[in-house]
Design a protein around this motif. Sequence first.
Motif, PDB file in Angstrom:
ATOM      1  N   ASN A   1       0.834  -1.214   0.000  1.00  0.00           N
ATOM      2  CA  ASN A   1       0.000   0.000   0.000  1.00  0.00           C
ATOM      3  C   ASN A   1       0.865   1.259   0.000  1.00  0.00           C
ATOM      4  O   ASN A   1       1.668   1.465  -0.890  1.00  0.00           O
ATOM      5  CB  ASN A   1      -0.972  -0.014   1.180  1.00  0.00           C
ATOM      6  CG  ASN A   1      -1.935  -1.190   1.104  1.00  0.00           C
ATOM      7  OD1 ASN A   1      -2.291  -1.615  -0.003  1.00  0.00           O
ATOM      8  ND2 ASN A   1      -2.341  -1.714   2.242  1.00  0.00           N
ATOM      9  N   ASN A   2       0.739   2.096   1.063  1.00  0.00           N
ATOM     10  CA  ASN A   2       1.457   3.375   1.070  1.00  0.00           C
ATOM     11  C   ASN A   2       2.871   3.265   1.634  1.00  0.00           C
ATOM     12  O   ASN A   2       3.634   4.231   1.572  1.00  0.00           O
ATOM     13  CB  ASN A   2       0.674   4.409   1.896  1.00  0.00           C
ATOM     14  CG  ASN A   2      -0.660   4.721   1.269  1.00  0.00           C
ATOM     15  OD1 ASN A   2      -0.775   4.746   0.034  1.00  0.00           O
ATOM     16  ND2 ASN A   2      -1.670   4.944   2.098  1.00  0.00           N
ATOM     17  N   ALA A   3       3.223   2.134   2.209  1.00  0.00           N
ATOM     18  CA  ALA A   3       4.553   1.991   2.802  1.00  0.00           C
ATOM     19  C   ALA A   3       5.587   1.736   1.707  1.00  0.00           C
ATOM     20  O   ALA A   3       5.310   1.061   0.711  1.00  0.00           O
ATOM     21  CB  ALA A   3       4.566   0.844   3.803  1.00  0.00           C
ATOM     22  N   HIS A   4       6.785   2.277   1.903  1.00  0.00           N
ATOM     23  CA  HIS A   4       7.861   2.067   0.942  1.00  0.00           C
ATOM     24  C   HIS A   4       9.042   1.347   1.624  1.00  0.00           C
ATOM     25  O   HIS A   4       9.141   1.323   2.854  1.00  0.00           O
ATOM     26  CB  HIS A   4       8.329   3.396   0.329  1.00  0.00           C
ATOM     27  CG  HIS A   4       8.847   4.368   1.335  1.00  0.00           C
ATOM     28  ND1 HIS A   4       8.055   5.327   1.927  1.00  0.00           N
ATOM     29  CD2 HIS A   4      10.085   4.546   1.870  1.00  0.00           C
ATOM     30  CE1 HIS A   4       8.774   6.045   2.780  1.00  0.00           C
ATOM     31  NE2 HIS A   4      10.013   5.593   2.754  1.00  0.00           N
ATOM     32  N   VAL A   5       9.889   0.794   0.803  1.00  0.00           N
ATOM     33  CA  VAL A   5      11.051   0.061   1.319  1.00  0.00           C
ATOM     34  C   VAL A   5      12.092   1.053   1.831  1.00  0.00           C
ATOM     35  O   VAL A   5      12.492   1.968   1.117  1.00  0.00           O
ATOM     36  CB  VAL A   5      11.660  -0.835   0.216  1.00  0.00           C
ATOM     37  CG1 VAL A   5      12.919  -1.525   0.728  1.00  0.00           C
ATOM     38  CG2 VAL A   5      10.652  -1.866  -0.253  1.00  0.00           C
ATOM     39  N   THR A   6      12.528   0.872   3.072  1.00  0.00           N
ATOM     40  CA  THR A   6      13.547   1.758   3.645  1.00  0.00           C
ATOM     41  C   THR A   6      14.913   1.080   3.734  1.00  0.00           C
ATOM     42  O   THR A   6      15.932   1.754   3.720  1.00  0.00           O
ATOM     43  CB  THR A   6      13.132   2.217   5.059  1.00  0.00           C
ATOM     44  OG1 THR A   6      12.841   1.060   5.852  1.00  0.00           O
ATOM     45  CG2 THR A   6      11.894   3.113   4.996  1.00  0.00           C
ATOM     46  N   CYS A   7      14.944  -0.261   3.846  1.00  0.00           N
ATOM     47  CA  CYS A   7      16.213  -0.970   3.946  1.00  0.00           C
ATOM     48  C   CYS A   7      15.998  -2.423   3.538  1.00  0.00           C
ATOM     49  O   CYS A   7      14.870  -2.933   3.568  1.00  0.00           O
ATOM     50  CB  CYS A   7      16.776  -0.906   5.375  1.00  0.00           C
ATOM     51  SG  CYS A   7      15.633  -1.552   6.613  1.00  0.00           S
ATOM     52  N   ALA A   8      17.061  -3.069   3.140  1.00  0.00           N
ATOM     53  CA  ALA A   8      16.979  -4.477   2.736  1.00  0.00           C
ATOM     54  C   ALA A   8      18.342  -5.120   2.918  1.00  0.00           C
ATOM     55  O   ALA A   8      19.381  -4.446   2.882  1.00  0.00           O
ATOM     56  CB  ALA A   8      16.524  -4.597   1.284  1.00  0.00           C
ATOM     57  N   ALA A   9      18.334  -6.432   3.142  1.00  0.00           N
ATOM     58  CA  ALA A   9      19.576  -7.204   3.274  1.00  0.00           C
ATOM     59  C   ALA A   9      19.343  -8.578   2.654  1.00  0.00           C
ATOM     60  O   ALA A   9      18.230  -9.119   2.697  1.00  0.00           O
ATOM     61  CB  ALA A   9      19.983  -7.335   4.742  1.00  0.00           C
ATOM     62  N   PHE A  10      20.415  -9.134   2.087  1.00  0.00           N
ATOM     63  CA  PHE A  10      20.317 -10.424   1.397  1.00  0.00           C
ATOM     64  C   PHE A  10      21.424 -11.341   1.901  1.00  0.00           C
ATOM     65  O   PHE A  10      22.570 -10.917   2.054  1.00  0.00           O
ATOM     66  CB  PHE A  10      20.443 -10.217  -0.121  1.00  0.00           C
ATOM     67  CG  PHE A  10      20.374 -11.495  -0.912  1.00  0.00           C
ATOM     68  CD1 PHE A  10      19.206 -12.230  -1.001  1.00  0.00           C
ATOM     69  CD2 PHE A  10      21.499 -11.969  -1.582  1.00  0.00           C
ATOM     70  CE1 PHE A  10      19.139 -13.404  -1.737  1.00  0.00           C
ATOM     71  CE2 PHE A  10      21.461 -13.147  -2.319  1.00  0.00           C
ATOM     72  CZ  PHE A  10      20.268 -13.865  -2.390  1.00  0.00           C
ATOM     73  N   HIS A  11      21.054 -12.603   2.169  1.00  0.00           N
ATOM     74  CA  HIS A  11      22.017 -13.610   2.620  1.00  0.00           C
ATOM     75  C   HIS A  11      22.183 -14.616   1.499  1.00  0.00           C
ATOM     76  O   HIS A  11      21.279 -15.413   1.223  1.00  0.00           O
ATOM     77  CB  HIS A  11      21.516 -14.284   3.903  1.00  0.00           C
ATOM     78  CG  HIS A  11      22.529 -15.163   4.546  1.00  0.00           C
ATOM     79  ND1 HIS A  11      22.452 -16.546   4.522  1.00  0.00           N
ATOM     80  CD2 HIS A  11      23.677 -14.880   5.223  1.00  0.00           C
ATOM     81  CE1 HIS A  11      23.480 -17.057   5.163  1.00  0.00           C
ATOM     82  NE2 HIS A  11      24.243 -16.069   5.609  1.00  0.00           N
ATOM     83  N   ALA A  12      23.344 -14.571   0.817  1.00  0.00           N
ATOM     84  CA  ALA A  12      23.526 -15.349  -0.405  1.00  0.00           C
ATOM     85  C   ALA A  12      23.501 -16.855  -0.143  1.00  0.00           C
ATOM     86  O   ALA A  12      22.949 -17.609  -0.948  1.00  0.00           O
ATOM     87  CB  ALA A  12      24.843 -14.946  -1.069  1.00  0.00           C
ATOM     88  N   GLU A  13      24.091 -17.325   0.959  1.00  0.00           N
ATOM     89  CA  GLU A  13      24.171 -18.762   1.201  1.00  0.00           C
ATOM     90  C   GLU A  13      22.796 -19.411   1.328  1.00  0.00           C
ATOM     91  O   GLU A  13      22.562 -20.505   0.820  1.00  0.00           O
ATOM     92  CB  GLU A  13      25.002 -19.057   2.467  1.00  0.00           C
ATOM     93  CG  GLU A  13      26.500 -18.969   2.266  1.00  0.00           C
ATOM     94  CD  GLU A  13      26.991 -17.536   2.137  1.00  0.00           C
ATOM     95  OE1 GLU A  13      26.214 -16.618   2.475  1.00  0.00           O
ATOM     96  OE2 GLU A  13      28.124 -17.326   1.671  1.00  0.00           O
ATOM     97  N   SER A  14      21.877 -18.742   2.037  1.00  0.00           N
ATOM     98  CA  SER A  14      20.545 -19.319   2.238  1.00  0.00           C
ATOM     99  C   SER A  14      19.494 -18.737   1.305  1.00  0.00           C
ATOM    100  O   SER A  14      18.369 -19.242   1.266  1.00  0.00           O
ATOM    101  CB  SER A  14      20.110 -19.112   3.690  1.00  0.00           C
ATOM    102  OG  SER A  14      20.096 -17.727   3.999  1.00  0.00           O
TER     103      SER A  14
END
Length: 885
Positions: free
Chosen positions: A254-267
């Motif tokens: 909806n109105n919320a936007h992405v502020t941060c993200a992280a990715f774990h390649a192994e899993s």
Amino acid sequence: MKTDFHFSNLLGTVYSRGNLLFSPDGTCLFSPVGNRVTVFDLVNSKSYTLPFAHRRSIARLALNPRGNLLLSVDEDGRAILTNVPRRIALYHFSFKQEVTALAFAPSGRHFAAAIGRQIEVWHTPSTPDVADGDLEFAPFVRHRVYTGHFDIVRSIEWSSDSRFFLTASKDLTARIWSLDPEEGFVPTTIGGHRQAVVGAWFSKDQETIFTISKDGAVFVWKYMLRPDAPEDVDEEDDEYSQWRISERHYFMQNNAHVTCAAFHAESGLLVTGFSSGTFMIHELPDFSQIQNLSISQNDIDFVTINKTGEWLAFGASKLGQLLVWEWQSESYVLKQQGHFDSMNTIAYSPEGQRIVTASDDGKIKVWDVNSGFCIVTFTEHISGVTACEFAKRGNVLFTASLDGSVRAWDLIRYRNFRTFTAPTRLSFSSLAVDPSGEVVCAGSIDSFDIHIWSVQTGQLLDRLSGHEGPVSSLSFAPDASTLASGSWDHTVRLWNIFARTQTSEPLQLMADVLCVAFRPDSKQIAVTTLDGQLTFWSVSEASQQSGVDARRDVSGGRKISDRRTAANAAGTKSFTTVKYSADGTCVLAGGNSKYICLYDCESGVLAKKFTVSVNLSLDGTQEFLNSKLLTEGGPRDLIDSQGEASDLEDRIDRTLPGAQKGEGARKTRPQVRVPAVGFSPTGRAFCAASTEGLLIYSLDTLFQFDPFDLDITVTPATTMATLAQKEYLKALVMAFRLNERSLIRRVYESIPPSDIPLVVKDVPAVYLARLLRFIAIQADESPHLEFNLMWIEALLSKHGRWMKDNRAAMESELRVVEKAVKRIQSELARLADENIYRIEYLLAQPVEKKEEVLKLDFGVAGDGNDVDAIMDEDDEEGEGEWMGF
């Protein structure tokens, strides 16, 4: 009294802004708190703050793969390189601009820094323990500069082989760069997002790239043939291949936007934080949702994943929240939050293990001194809490608030068990508790009376009249004979509230009284007034003994709007809080400035001056104006540039005009001040509530060589030789002269228990305080429980009368011993309570069954002969001996 206190820890603030970091082993979390870095040991449940301080608040952190070098950069681009195991700042460096992203390569040889639209790659400074060389003369050497983005770079991600790195920018694109020129490789731009790209990552096999944008779009990129490629072309032909979108996924928040993200390649885990305070966990490349939880009421500023992919760390700067979430078991590993508003008051518990802070946000937090964590938060008050004080035993806490109530808290069951109110609605601003814990008094800024309640019944006992202005401070004498009250009517009154006639003795001063404090022996009071004076009065004679003009000492640090230098604005400052040390020889004072002053009571001399903060992000920390920051419209920091922000949510101004406190207040440049200080009961540390948090200064922080009464013949070798000759007392004295803890411990633990009374009997009096303190520390640290208690018993029995006669000099040491013995007692009681049913069960078994149980529970090896011997001994000497085994 010793005055060489040094910064030890920072409590009360767990996260300010910037990025979070896990250590390479995943057990420690690095969090920026203002211009310092706090390390949370998640396995041992402890935290400590690194001793260095930046000139401004920290914006970015990076840790090399080995975990021994920490690079921290502040808002101005000034960096400090720190050796983490030794906690030493190695090098200072300036990037000259704000750094928006920072990352070490997996090889550890390079690190990349995003400076505006450019990316700079630097060689990692080598350390002496690296095999390829010694420490460099000029540690920071730039490798290359990469240009091509048109807006700020928000994230940098390295490939696993350290040959390539990905950057995500606000210009809606991500780019692939090579560290060094690679044959056949051209820096590639991948674009297709409609809003700023928050993050970009390589998959584990580096065949796929994942990008996520602010509007919640996740694109999966693969290296494949272009649509216009001939049909007979091989898929691995670089001439007709390019990075293309193979899949698109959307969050639909909806109105919320992405502020941060992280990715774990192994899993393959993707963790995304939103502006609504929720976070999601997805598994890529399938984009299957695993969890969706709400953890905050505001934006989640940063998220990171540890090496194993089990723990997620979240930081929310608006409310100062720090969370570590174990997603598989769906439980919190760490959940901490600082005060939203500035602290008003603090109180040390009588045993020195806990510190209570109270704030304008209405919350009362109890902090554990050893671990640095908040144990419990009380939220019953509906307005700012202005005063707090412990009862003498330490299990009951009293707080006064502007909501018109005084509350009593049970710190064993963690509940509010009594609430005291006045007949009319008042806002209480000061508090005092009778040392016996039977009577509590409170003063108000609305009424000029002092209200007295019974703690047992909760009834209002009396109202003391006499002041002609608001009551600003209350303090009970430690011997419970006198109550001192300070008021804005320029007087301090001494009340004997337990006498039949409650007369008061007024002490006349020259200005409004701000704070009153009793000396531990109840014979003297210290008073601070609005004109910057600190005066000392005799209680029995009601006369002034001495005074200090403290206006020059407390002044320092100018605000941005000040027209005069800090030195010339001395008449506007005064101390608002004052506390005596444990032995009563010194007082500690703080106020609306960046300095805390330690005075000698007898001579009135300023013994030491402590600077609370050098953070230029706060108002009142700089001594001189910087003419470069002056514009035609006034100082640059006073000009509101919020409307020029590029993002809509940053342009919206939600502050209320003129609001100083609460959610609508401006938080851009808070002013540095010290509203409260307090000495620990042991006298070895003190704490100060400041704008940045709860600062703890201690005598026991530095690892330094501090010999005592040293002789040329006293060396570690001669000490060990003396010990080998079984001259235990002489060896112990020599070890104390060298004052090396490891050497003292070796000598101490080598003395046979049978010789302890003989050694203690002849210990010179000059070493008693040091020996008592050392044994108390050993009782906390070493597993030799009975051995330490034997030493304590021998010392108190042989030298108890001398210690009583010299109680003033031994006060802090005796408190440390008392704390250690109480801790041992509580731990043994808890251990016995936890195992009482098991012991009763074992004792109730027949002999044959006991043998089997012993084998299983205690791991007795062999054919059972050992068990038979134990059982025979048990039958001879009784069940108590068997329980001891």
